[in-house]
Design an enzyme around this catalytic site. Structure first.
Site, short mmCIF file in Angstrom:
data_model
loop_
_atom_site.label_atom_id
_atom_site.label_comp_id
_atom_site.label_asym_id
_atom_site.label_seq_id
_atom_site.Cartn_x
_atom_site.Cartn_y
_atom_site.Cartn_z
N GLU A 254 101.51 -56.90 50.66
CA GLU A 254 102.70 -56.82 51.50
C GLU A 254 103.09 -55.38 51.79
O GLU A 254 103.87 -55.10 52.70
CB GLU A 254 103.85 -57.54 50.77
CG GLU A 254 105.05 -57.83 51.63
CD GLU A 254 106.02 -58.78 50.95
OE1 GLU A 254 107.21 -58.73 51.30
OE2 GLU A 254 105.59 -59.57 50.09
N PRO A 309 111.46 -62.89 53.74
CA PRO A 309 110.77 -63.41 52.56
C PRO A 309 109.44 -64.09 52.92
O PRO A 309 109.23 -64.56 54.04
CB PRO A 309 111.77 -64.43 51.99
CG PRO A 309 113.10 -63.88 52.41
CD PRO A 309 112.87 -63.30 53.78
N ARG A 310 108.54 -64.14 51.94
CA ARG A 310 107.17 -64.57 52.19
C ARG A 310 107.06 -65.99 52.75
O ARG A 310 106.19 -66.28 53.57
CB ARG A 310 106.36 -64.48 50.89
CG ARG A 310 106.08 -63.05 50.48
CD ARG A 310 105.42 -62.99 49.12
NE ARG A 310 105.05 -61.62 48.78
CZ ARG A 310 104.54 -61.26 47.62
NH1 ARG A 310 104.35 -62.16 46.68
NH2 ARG A 310 104.22 -60.00 47.38
N ASP A 311 107.92 -66.89 52.29
CA ASP A 311 107.82 -68.27 52.78
C ASP A 311 108.08 -68.34 54.28
O ASP A 311 107.40 -69.09 55.00
CB ASP A 311 108.77 -69.19 52.01
CG ASP A 311 110.23 -68.76 52.10
OD1 ASP A 311 110.49 -67.54 52.09
OD2 ASP A 311 111.12 -69.64 52.17
#
Length: 603
Positions: A254, A309-311
């Site tokens: 990331e 956020p990753r989701d």
């Protein structure tokens, strides 16, 4: 049979296991560290971006309260608030401790530990070593453990946690396992066992996880009588390699997006602006001009949508690919070449530069990367007490990725390395204190249980005409990828549970050829039992949770239901047969009023 006696046995030698072993040893306990592979080869080395800690080195306005709020919001408020609080409060001290032990962090212009931006964090707060932070952490902790003289048992697999069931309450008495090279059995007698075995990613076909991640700690805890929490929440990291096939799923940190990389589809469109959820709209830029300005003046502008956020990012990428706007090899494009000069990229992202150059013949300083979502992390794990990390079984502790509660429904990048350090220390201290409180009257290892564990491990050698464990694993991975992946439906989850039942029947008659000396087929047959029970736990919890939240997306229930599902956790435990799992619901721990104020809307 080989036997050893300790106060504390730590299973797993990644960041969590090493930090727990160091804390246990320093508290005066005789400590053993048992690892499935070689010391220093733990999967923690793949955590590249940094350690999230509100040190305030880049932004003095940062503090533990902001980090706590970011963590809770990233987990969609399903986190155990006390774990999130402890993590935010103690992470800075744990990072400083690493530096005291010799970790060489990147520096700011003023000589302080440098901190970088990551998705979901309001401020730049990830302490980092280029994009090799996990490697530096393992190097430092390993060196510390060796310096302290902690006993290490390498290439040793634990298959059972042993219990003393006398006096009406089951208590940990030790652990049983085998040497991977010789196949010989080994028993550890100890009143405290700390599980630090990592995740479950090898149950999925496309994963960033290494071969060790077969859910061992999750399954060991279940069989010992502990419960798992939040197992439906599996994080698919937005950026894994998609080409060539031999490295599909390999992590692309990331940090690429934290340092300015953007996501484009096959039409060249920077598509993340189309996927900003209402929950984050007030603090996310909705134009390219505003997003680009943020890197220079974070206080006055909203962060780029690539740093959601990753989701959220993983779902957006998945949607673009499904809509036919993907890259030639089934991913999308991650571009940092057009935004940073080559010297910056090679200095800040050396591992990524070499990874793409060597494995994909792509120069990331000159062209975009092809990436796609990959199974990366499980938010679910052993249900533990937040202050001690002890499970429902006396003497059994869990820490790191195999424990649950800290991250709620979605983990923010960088919170995993802080998690390992903070809770590793707490678990080691608590396990040592419990062991020392017992005096000479310790739980005893049952010889009957040792014989049963031995017979269970050797069972695949007794079968004739059975099935190869590799074929069962391959089918399980494909099933989990197709039916329990990033987007789920009730019908597919029911199908997955039926297929898992069929895999369990096939596994009862799987056969292993050859001898016990280093036999990968035998090792897999043992791992497969863990993978099957953990996969069932994930699928059953995912079927029950009829909403979409964090790492769990139901196509047939796309909304997030705060009134019903935002108030409870799903708990998984073994059924009476010991061959399957059952679900129960548990109210979410109530956050105290003094912490609730951080989530109130400004008036």
């Amino acid at each position: 049979m080989e036997r050893h006696t300790y106060d504390v046995v730590v299973i797993g030698a990644g960041g969590a296991g090493l930090r727990a072993a160091i804390a246990s040893h320093e508290a005066g306990a005789r400590t053993a560290l048992v690892c499935k592979s070689l010391l220093g080869k733990a999967h923690t080395v793949m955590a590249e971006g940094g350690i999230a800690a509100a040190m305030g080195n880049r932004w003095p306005e940062d503090n533990w309260e902001v980090h706590f709020r970011d963590t809770m919001r990233g987990g969609k408020m399903l986190n155990n608030w006390r774990m999130a609080q402890l993590h935010a409060q103690e992470a800075p001290e744990r990072v400083q401790e690493l530096e005291d032990w010799g970790a060489l962090f990147d520096r700011t212009e003023d000589g302080l530990i440098s901190q970088r931006d990551f998705g979901g964090h309001k401020y730049a707060r990830l302490a980092h070593v280029g994009d090799r932070t996990g490697l530096e952490m393992i190097r430092t902790l390993q060196q510390r453990a060796v310096q302290l003289g902690i006993d290490v048992f390498m290439e040793c697999t634990i298959t059972e946690v042993l219990l003393d069931r006398g006096a009406g309450e089951a208590k940990v008495s030790g652990a049983f396992g085998y040497w991977r090279e010789s196949g010989r059995f080994i028993t550890f007698e100890a009143p405290s066992v700390i599980l630090a075995t990592g995740g479950i990613g090898k149950s999925f076909k496309v994963t960033s996880n290494s071969w060790e991640y077969t859910g061992d700690g999750h399954a060991l805890a279940l069989r010992a009588g502990a419960a798992l929490i939040n197992m439906e929440f599996v994080q698919f990291h937005p950026t894994g390699m998609v080409w060539p096939p031999s490295v599909k799923g390999l992590l692309v940190t990331e940090s690429v997006r934290g340092d300015g990389g953007i996501l484009r589809n096959s039409e060249g469109k920077r598509f993340m602006f189309d996927y900003i959820p209402e929950f984050f709209r007030s603090e996310t830029a909705d134009t390219e001009e505003e997003a680009d300005r943020w890197y220079d003046d974070k206080k006055n502008n909203r962060r780029p949508p690539e740093l959601l956020p990753r989701d959220e990012v993983a779902r957006a990428i998945n949607s673009e690919i499904k809509a036919g706007r993907g890259s030639p090899h089934g991913g999308i494009f991650l571009d940092i070449a057009s935004r940073r000069d080559p010297e910056f990229i090679r200095k800040r992202l050396p591992s990524m530069y070499h990874q793409f150059k060597e494995l994909a013949d792509v120069d990331i300083t000159a062209e975009p990367m092809e990436i796609g979502p990959t199974c990366h992390y499980v938010m679910g794990g052993v249900e533990v007490d937040p202050d001690t990390q002890e499970s429902a079984v006396t003497g059994l502790y869990a820490v790191g990725e195999c424990s649950g509660g800290m991250h709620g429904s979605n983990r923010l990048g960088g919170n995993s390395l802080g998690d390992l350090l903070v809770f590793g220390k707490l678990a080691g201290e608590a396990a040592s204190a419990y062991a020392s409180s017992l005096g000479p009257a310790r739980p005893a290892v049952s010889e009957q249980d040792v014989k049963a564990a031995s017979a269970s491990a050797l069972a695949p050698f007794e079968v004739e005409g059975g099935e190869n464990p590799y074929s069962i694993q391959s089918d399980l991975q494909q099933s989990m990828n197709d039916l329990v992946g990033i987007i789920r439906t009730g019908a597919e989850l029911e199908q997955s549970l039926a297929e898992i039942e069929a895999f369990k029947e096939r596994a009862k008659t799987m056969v292993v050829e050859g001898h016990r000396q280093y036999n990968p087929g035998w090792h897999l047959s043992i791992d497969l039992r863990n993978m099957l029970i953990v996969s069932e736990s994930i699928a059953r919890a995912a079927l029950a949770r009829e909403e979409s939240r964090g790492g769990h997306t139901r196509d047939d229930f796309p909304e997030t239901d705060h009134e019903v599902w935002g108030r409870k956790n799903l708990i998984v435990s073994l059924d009476d047969t010991g061959d399957g799992v059952v679900l129960t619901e548990k109210p979410l721990p109530q956050m105290p009023d003094e912490l609730k104020k951080y989530f109130e809307e400004p008036k």
